[in-house]
Design a protein around this motif. Sequence first.
Motif, PDB file in Angstrom:
ATOM      1  N   GLY A   1       0.841  -1.191   0.000  1.00 39.58           N
ATOM      2  CA  GLY A   1       0.000   0.000   0.000  1.00 39.58           C
ATOM      3  C   GLY A   1       0.875   1.240   0.000  1.00 39.58           C
ATOM      4  O   GLY A   1       2.024   1.204  -0.436  1.00 39.58           O
ATOM      5  N   PRO A   2       0.380   2.337   0.530  1.00 38.32           N
ATOM      6  CA  PRO A   2       1.114   3.602   0.445  1.00 38.32           C
ATOM      7  C   PRO A   2       2.233   3.781   1.470  1.00 38.32           C
ATOM      8  O   PRO A   2       3.114   4.613   1.264  1.00 38.32           O
ATOM      9  N   TRP A   3       2.217   2.982   2.548  1.00 38.39           N
ATOM     10  CA  TRP A   3       3.149   3.258   3.639  1.00 38.39           C
ATOM     11  C   TRP A   3       4.618   3.125   3.285  1.00 38.39           C
ATOM     12  O   TRP A   3       5.422   3.954   3.740  1.00 38.39           O
ATOM     13  N   PRO A   4       5.044   2.152   2.511  1.00 43.08           N
ATOM     14  CA  PRO A   4       6.470   2.119   2.180  1.00 43.08           C
ATOM     15  C   PRO A   4       6.928   3.413   1.483  1.00 43.08           C
ATOM     16  O   PRO A   4       7.973   3.970   1.819  1.00 43.08           O
ATOM     17  N   GLU A   5       6.124   3.905   0.568  1.00 41.07           N
ATOM     18  CA  GLU A   5       6.503   5.125  -0.150  1.00 41.07           C
ATOM     19  C   GLU A   5       6.454   6.355   0.752  1.00 41.07           C
ATOM     20  O   GLU A   5       7.355   7.197   0.725  1.00 41.07           O
ATOM     21  N   VAL A   6       5.410   6.459   1.566  1.00 36.23           N
ATOM     22  CA  VAL A   6       5.280   7.598   2.479  1.00 36.23           C
ATOM     23  C   VAL A   6       6.460   7.631   3.453  1.00 36.23           C
ATOM     24  O   VAL A   6       7.083   8.681   3.662  1.00 36.23           O
TER      25      VAL A   6
END
Length: 175
Positions: free
Chosen positions: A89-94
Amino acid sequence: MGAGDLSAALWQERRHLELLLFRLETQRLHVEAGNLEWLGFTASDVERAVDRLRFEALARSVESAAVAAEWGLPAQATLIELISAAPAGPWPEVLHDHLNALGSLLRQLSDAARANEGTLRTLRLPAAPAHGPGPADTAGLLDQLTTAGNVERALAVTRRTAQPLLAQFLGGDRD
């Protein structure tokens, strides 16, 4: 608690690192302009920013430990380890964006502290009268001592701007 709270804590820490960087640059510019009468104020501003960062580091540690536990990591996990363990989901990138921004701010902060220390160390303060102060020289001597004390305080505060716990949380030495 969760990754959203950790991200919010990292944003806060970034904001306070930017404020500390601003305070250091303001101090250096005043010194370079010869505005030594403001040195006591600028040193206080830097000191308050450093003190506030201690609180932000504590908040980040609490949020990070909660996320680490949620994602099956030890409480002292680094941000790199959290990124690796993050669910799809978005957490690795964030979190990676936070890692890059915080690393950049730490480098800028280190450069600014080095520049401030160099600027403060090269100040030429007026020498005290060789014959000792006379009644007319007392006010001038007091000003010299106050300025010298403010320079020493500013140097001491500048040395406290390093953020080794944040560097450790980011995953150690990164370029």
